[in-house]
Design a protein around this motif. Structure first.
Motif, PDB file in Angstrom:
ATOM      1  N   LEU A 115      72.991  36.175  72.762  1.00  0.00           N
ATOM      2  CA  LEU A 115      74.073  35.495  73.479  1.00  0.00           C
ATOM      3  C   LEU A 115      73.948  33.986  73.320  1.00  0.00           C
ATOM      4  O   LEU A 115      74.944  33.266  73.245  1.00  0.00           O
ATOM      5  CB  LEU A 115      74.024  35.847  74.970  1.00  0.00           C
ATOM      6  N   PHE A 116      72.691  33.506  73.265  1.00  0.00           N
ATOM      7  CA  PHE A 116      72.489  32.065  73.159  1.00  0.00           C
ATOM      8  C   PHE A 116      73.056  31.532  71.848  1.00  0.00           C
ATOM      9  O   PHE A 116      73.725  30.491  71.828  1.00  0.00           O
ATOM     10  CB  PHE A 116      71.004  31.707  73.256  1.00  0.00           C
ATOM     11  N   ILE A 117      72.786  32.215  70.737  1.00  0.00           N
ATOM     12  CA  ILE A 117      73.275  31.726  69.442  1.00  0.00           C
ATOM     13  C   ILE A 117      74.802  31.759  69.403  1.00  0.00           C
ATOM     14  O   ILE A 117      75.440  30.853  68.851  1.00  0.00           O
ATOM     15  CB  ILE A 117      72.653  32.539  68.294  1.00  0.00           C
ATOM     16  N   LYS A 118      75.405  32.767  70.015  1.00  0.00           N
ATOM     17  CA  LYS A 118      76.871  32.806  70.071  1.00  0.00           C
ATOM     18  C   LYS A 118      77.399  31.612  70.870  1.00  0.00           C
ATOM     19  O   LYS A 118      78.339  30.924  70.450  1.00  0.00           O
ATOM     20  CB  LYS A 118      77.346  34.112  70.697  1.00  0.00           C
ATOM     21  N   TYR A 119      76.787  31.351  72.017  1.00  0.00           N
ATOM     22  CA  TYR A 119      77.177  30.198  72.836  1.00  0.00           C
ATOM     23  C   TYR A 119      76.935  28.889  72.076  1.00  0.00           C
ATOM     24  O   TYR A 119      77.766  27.972  72.092  1.00  0.00           O
ATOM     25  CB  TYR A 119      76.378  30.227  74.141  1.00  0.00           C
ATOM     26  N   PHE A 120      75.804  28.800  71.372  1.00  0.00           N
ATOM     27  CA  PHE A 120      75.436  27.613  70.597  1.00  0.00           C
ATOM     28  C   PHE A 120      76.498  27.331  69.529  1.00  0.00           C
ATOM     29  O   PHE A 120      76.989  26.200  69.396  1.00  0.00           O
ATOM     30  CB  PHE A 120      74.064  27.858  69.959  1.00  0.00           C
ATOM     31  N   GLN A 378      79.171  36.286  81.622  1.00  0.00           N
ATOM     32  CA  GLN A 378      78.165  35.773  82.557  1.00  0.00           C
ATOM     33  C   GLN A 378      77.499  34.495  82.055  1.00  0.00           C
ATOM     34  O   GLN A 378      76.684  33.903  82.764  1.00  0.00           O
ATOM     35  CB  GLN A 378      77.069  36.839  82.788  1.00  0.00           C
ATOM     36  N   ILE A 379      77.822  34.063  80.831  1.00  0.00           N
ATOM     37  CA  ILE A 379      77.126  32.915  80.247  1.00  0.00           C
ATOM     38  C   ILE A 379      77.259  31.672  81.123  1.00  0.00           C
ATOM     39  O   ILE A 379      76.290  30.936  81.342  1.00  0.00           O
ATOM     40  CB  ILE A 379      77.645  32.632  78.812  1.00  0.00           C
ATOM     41  N   GLY A 380      78.460  31.424  81.648  1.00  0.00           N
ATOM     42  CA  GLY A 380      78.678  30.240  82.479  1.00  0.00           C
ATOM     43  C   GLY A 380      77.756  30.208  83.687  1.00  0.00           C
ATOM     44  O   GLY A 380      77.173  29.162  84.015  1.00  0.00           O
ATOM     45  N   LYS A 381      77.593  31.361  84.363  1.00  0.00           N
ATOM     46  CA  LYS A 381      76.712  31.425  85.533  1.00  0.00           C
ATOM     47  C   LYS A 381      75.256  31.200  85.133  1.00  0.00           C
ATOM     48  O   LYS A 381      74.503  30.499  85.824  1.00  0.00           O
ATOM     49  CB  LYS A 381      76.846  32.786  86.219  1.00  0.00           C
TER      50      LYS A 381
END
Length: 676
Positions: A115-120, A378-381
Motif C-alpha cells: 500500500l505504501f508504494i502505491k501511495y508513494f 484507510q490510507i488517509g487514517k
C-alpha cells in the motif's frame, strides 16, 4: 521517475553521468564505479553522506524502497539539482518482488502488495513538478524560470572573505559576543536540512582558531563533516583534512576542557555522549535537525534538548532560511507530504479548536485496523496516525509509515472524536511456527529471527519452545495529541486494546521501552509486569530497556508468574553480589596495589569510595560499575588495573554464584510443581 526494465539502466546511467558535476548513486553497487564525481552508497550506510551536497541523487528502487534513506539523502540535492528514481513498471511495482526488499519485516510476514508504494507513486505522480518516463509514456513538467531557480542571493552578506546569509551572520555575531561577555560558549543550532548549519559551524571553527588553543570537529562519521571542511579550506587553502582536528564521539572525554568542540549531526549520537560533553566541556556548539532522519532527530528535540537547556548558559538558535535551494523549491514540501513528517497548518488549527472543547474527550470512539481491513480507503487514517506518532515519539521514522501501511503483523487502534484522531496505539502481532531445529536454536540464543521480540525473549528465558507458538500482541507505540494529554485517553486506548486481544484469542500483551519513572507508572498501573531489563542504555532514550508482559489468557498466568519469579530472583542475586562487590574490590586491590601507579591507585580508591554506598543500597547495576572501572583503567592506560578488574569479573561471574541462583529457582519451581 524512470520506469523501465533494468536492462536499460546502463544506457541511462551513462547519460546522467555526463550531465552533473557531483553525483550520489544509492543502490547501484554493480552498475558503475565511484570516482571524483561519483559517490555510491547503500541503504545501510547512507547516513555517512548526511550534510553533503550533490547535483544528482539517483535511487535504484529495484533493490527495495527504504523511506528513511531516500528522505535523508533527498535533502543533499543542491539548487538546480535532480532526483532520479529508477522503478519497476509503475502499475506493477506495488506487487513487484522488490516491494518488500527495502525493510526488514517480521519473520513470515510476506504481504503480497505494498500500500505504501502505491501511495508513494500516486503522491509523486500527481505533483506537477514530477517528470515520468517509461517505455510507452512520458510526462515532463515545465522548466522553472532561471530567476526562481537560484539561491537566496539577496540574503547573502560578505563576511571576512566568506559568504553567509544575513541570518547566519546574525547568529555568528550573537555566539561570538556571548563568548566575549561570559568567557565560554555553549550553544545548540537547530534547523531543517539545507539551512547552513554546517557552514555556520565552519565559520565558528575559523573564529575559534584565533580564540582557542585547540578546536575540534566531531560527528558520527568524518564524511559527515565535508560541508564544514569546505568552509575551512576555502579560507585556508594550504590546510588539508589531516590538519583539521577531528575527534570521534567515543573519544570526546579525552579533549581538553578549555578547547572548543563543534559537533555536527548531533542527533545521530547517543544522548549520554552529548550530555557528558556539555557537562565536562566549557566550550561546545552542536548542530542538528529535529525531524529524525539523522537517526533520532525527534529524540533530540523531545528528550535531549530540554535536558541541555536546564543549563541557563546554553544558547539555542534556529536557522530558518534555506540556502541549499530556493525558498519556494518544490522538492522539500513534496517529500514532507510523502513521508507525513508533520501535520498541515490547517490540521493544527482544527486540533486547537478541538482541545478547547474539553467535553469532546468524553465522546471517544475507537476503531481497529489490521491486515483484514487495511485497504486504500484507510490510507488517509493511517497517515494521520503516523503524523501523530511523529509528533509524540522520539523513535518514529519514515520507515515506520511503510511498516504501518504494509505489514500484515501491524495493527492500529485509533481513538477519535468528530473525525479528529486524538490517539493511536500500534501493536505488532507475534506468533512463530518453526521447525524443531530452528526452535532449539532460538531458545538456546543461537538464532534470532526478525520481529517477534517478546516471544523469542520469553522462550529463551524459560528455555521452552512452546512459548514461540503463543499469540502475543506487542504494543510498540501509544501516542495522544499533545493538547489533550493527561485526560486518560492513553489508558482508554490500552483498555480497548486488551478487549480486542481477548476477543481475538490473544494469550498475552507485551511492551518494551526505555524505563523511566512516568512510563513505568503508566504500565504498572495497567498491571503489566517487568520480566527483563537490558544491561545497556538505549541510544535514543538514554534509558535501560525493559520488557513487560500482561497475561490475557488465564492458561498462561503460571508462565507469567514463572517469568516474574525469575526476574525477582535475578535481582536478589545481583543484590547479594552487589553487597559483596566492595569487599571483593578491596581484597583484590590490596593484593595488586603495589603494581599500580600512584595516579591509578588514587583514581581507584576514589571510585570505590564513591560507589560503595550506592552499590550496597542496590542502586547501581554491577555491570555498570565494572564498565566504569574499566573505562578508568583504559583512560589511565594501566595494564595492572585491567588485570585486577578481569580477575574481579571472573569472581563476579563464578559458577558457584550461578549455581546458587539456579538452586533458588529450582526450589521455588518444585514447590509449584513446575520443576520440569
Amino acid at each position: 521517475m524512470i520506469s523501465v526494465e533494468e536492462s536499460v539502466h546502463s544506457e541511462l546511467i551513462e547519460v546522467l553521468k555526463n550531465h552533473f558535476d557531483t553525483q550520489l548513486w544509492l543502490g547501484f553497487e554493480t552498475d558503475l564505479k565511484a570516482d571524483e564525481k561519483i559517490n555510491k552508497c547503500t541503504t545501510q550506510n547512507f547516513r555517512q553522506f548526511l550534510g553533503n551536497e550533490t547535483d544528482l541523487l539517483a535511487y535504484n528502487a529495484f533493490i527495495g524502497l527504504k523511506p528513511s534513506a531516500l528522505y535523508a539523502l533527498e535533502g543533499c540535492i543542491k539548487t538546480s539539482g535532480l532526483l532520479v528514481i529508477f522503478t519497476p513498471f509503475i502499475e506493477r511495482w506495488p506487487k513487484h518482488e522488490a516491494h518488500n526488499r527495502g525493510l526488514n519485516f517480521s519473520h513470515h510476514d510476506t504481504h503480497d502488495e505494498s500500500l505504501f508504494i502505491k501511495y508513494f507513486c500516486d503522491t509523486l505522480l500527481s505533483d506537477k513538478n514530477t517528470a515520468f518516463i517509461s517505455d510507452t509514456d512520458f510526462n515532463l513538467p515545465l522548466v522553472l524560470d532561471d530567476s526562481t531557480a537560484t539561491a537566496n542571493k539577496g540574503s547573502i552578506a560578505s563576511v571576512q572573505n566568506s559568504y553567509l546569509t544575513n541570518e547566519q551572520h546574525l547568529h555568528l555575531n550573537t555566539l561570538t559576543h556571548r563568548y566575549a561577555e561570559q568567557g565560554n560558549i555553549k550553544s545548540i543550532i537547530i534547523g531543517k536540512r539545507g539551512r547552513g548549519k554546517s557552514a555556520l559551524l565552519g565559520e565558528l571553527y575559523k573564529w575559534g582558531l584565533n580564540t582557542f588553543e585547540s578546536v575540534f570537529i566531531c560527528a558520527a562519521n568524518r564524511k559527515n563533516c565535508d560541508s564544514i571542511f569546505k568552509v575551512i579550506f576555502e579560507a585556508y587553502p594550504n590546510l588539508s583534512s589531516n590538519n583539521v582536528l577531528f575527534v570521534s564521539p567515543d573519544n570526546l572525554h579525552s579533549v581538553d576542557q578549555s578547547a572548543l568542540v563543534l559537533i555536527d549531526e548531533a542527533a545521530a549520537l547517543a544522548p549520554s555522549i552529548i550530555i557528558s560533553a556539555f557537562k565536562r566541556l566549557n566550550n561546545i556548539v552542536i548542530a542538528t535537525t529535529e525531524i529524525g532522519y539523522e537517526g533520532s532527530g525527534l529524540g533530540f528535540n523531545k528528550k535531549l534538548k530540554p535536558i541541555l537547556q536546564r543549563d541557563k548558559t546554553v544558547k539555542s538558535i534556529e536557522l530558518l532560511t534555506p540556502i541549499r535551494w530556493p525558498a519556494d523549491d518544490p522538492l522539500e514540501p513534496l517529500f514532507e507530504k510523502v513521508f507525513a513528517s508533520h501535520y498541515s497548518k490547517g490540521k493544527t488549527k482544527s486540533f486547537e479548536t478541538f482541545s478547547n472543547n474539553h467535553s469532546s474527550v468524553s465522546n471517544l470512539r475507537f476503531e481497529f485496523i489490521d491486515s483484514s481491513n487495511k485497504t486504500e480507503q484507510q490510507i488517509g487514517k493511517l497517515i494521520e496516525c503516523h503524523q501523530l506518532l511523529m509528533s509524540a515519539h522520539y523513535q518514529t521514522t519514515p520507515d515506520d509509515l511503510m511498516r504501518l501501511l504494509d505489514s500484515d503483523d501491524q495493527a492500529v487502534i485509533i481513538a477519535h472524536v468528530n473525525n479528529i484522531i486524538c490517539g493511536a496505539c500500534i501493536v505488532v502481532k507475534e506468533h512463530l511456527t518453526v521447525d524443531e531445529e530452528l526452535a532449539q536454536q532460538i531458545i538456546s540464543s543461537q538464532r534470532r529471527l526478525s520481529g517477534n521480540l517478546s516471544l523469542q525473549t520469553i522462550a529463551s528465558m524459560l528455555f521452552d519452545q512452546n512459548c514461540l507458538t503463543l499469540n502475543c500482541w506487542r504494543v510498540t507505540r501509544i501516542a495522544v495529541l499533545e493538547n489533550v494529554q493527561n485526560k486518560s485517553i492513553g489508558s482508554q486506548l490500552l483498555s480497548c486494546t486488551e478487549r480486542l486481544a481477548l476477543n481475538n484469542n490473544v494469550d498475552l500483551l507485551s511492551t518494551s521501552f526505555g524505563v523511566e519513572a512516568a512510563l513505568l507508572r503508566f504500565w504498572q498501573n495497567a498491571n503489566f509486569k517487568l520480566i527483563k531489563i537490558g544491561t545497556r542504555r538505549d541510544t535514543s532514550s538514554g534509558h535501560y530497556s525493559g520488557l513487560f508482559i500482561k497475561p490475557i489468557n488465564q492458561d498462561i498466568e503460571s508462565t507469567t508468574l514463572l517469568l516474574v519469579l525469575r526476574f525477582e530472583l535475578t535481582k536478589i542475586y545481583l543484590g547479594e553480589l552487589g553487597v559483596l562487590m566492595p569487599t571483593l574490590l578491596r581484597n583484590e586491590y590490596n593484593k595488586q596495589k603495589h603494581y599500580l601507579s600512584t595516579q591509578a591507585r588514587q583514581a581507584f580508591e576514589k571510585l570505590v569510595a564513591d560507589k560503595t554506598e550506592a552499590i550496597i543500597a542496590n542502586e547501581l547495576k554491577i555491570t555498570n560499575t565494572l564498565e566504569e572501572l574499566f573505562f578508568v583503567a583504559h583512560q589511565l592506560q594501566s595494564n595492572s588495573l585491567l588485570i585486577l578488574l578481569r580477575k574481579l569479573m571472573i569472581k563476579g561471574n563464578s559458577a558457584e554464584l550461578k549455581l546458587t541462583l539456579n538452586q533458588q529457582i529450582i526450589d521455588i519451581l518444585e514447590s509449584l510443581n513446575m520443576a520440569s
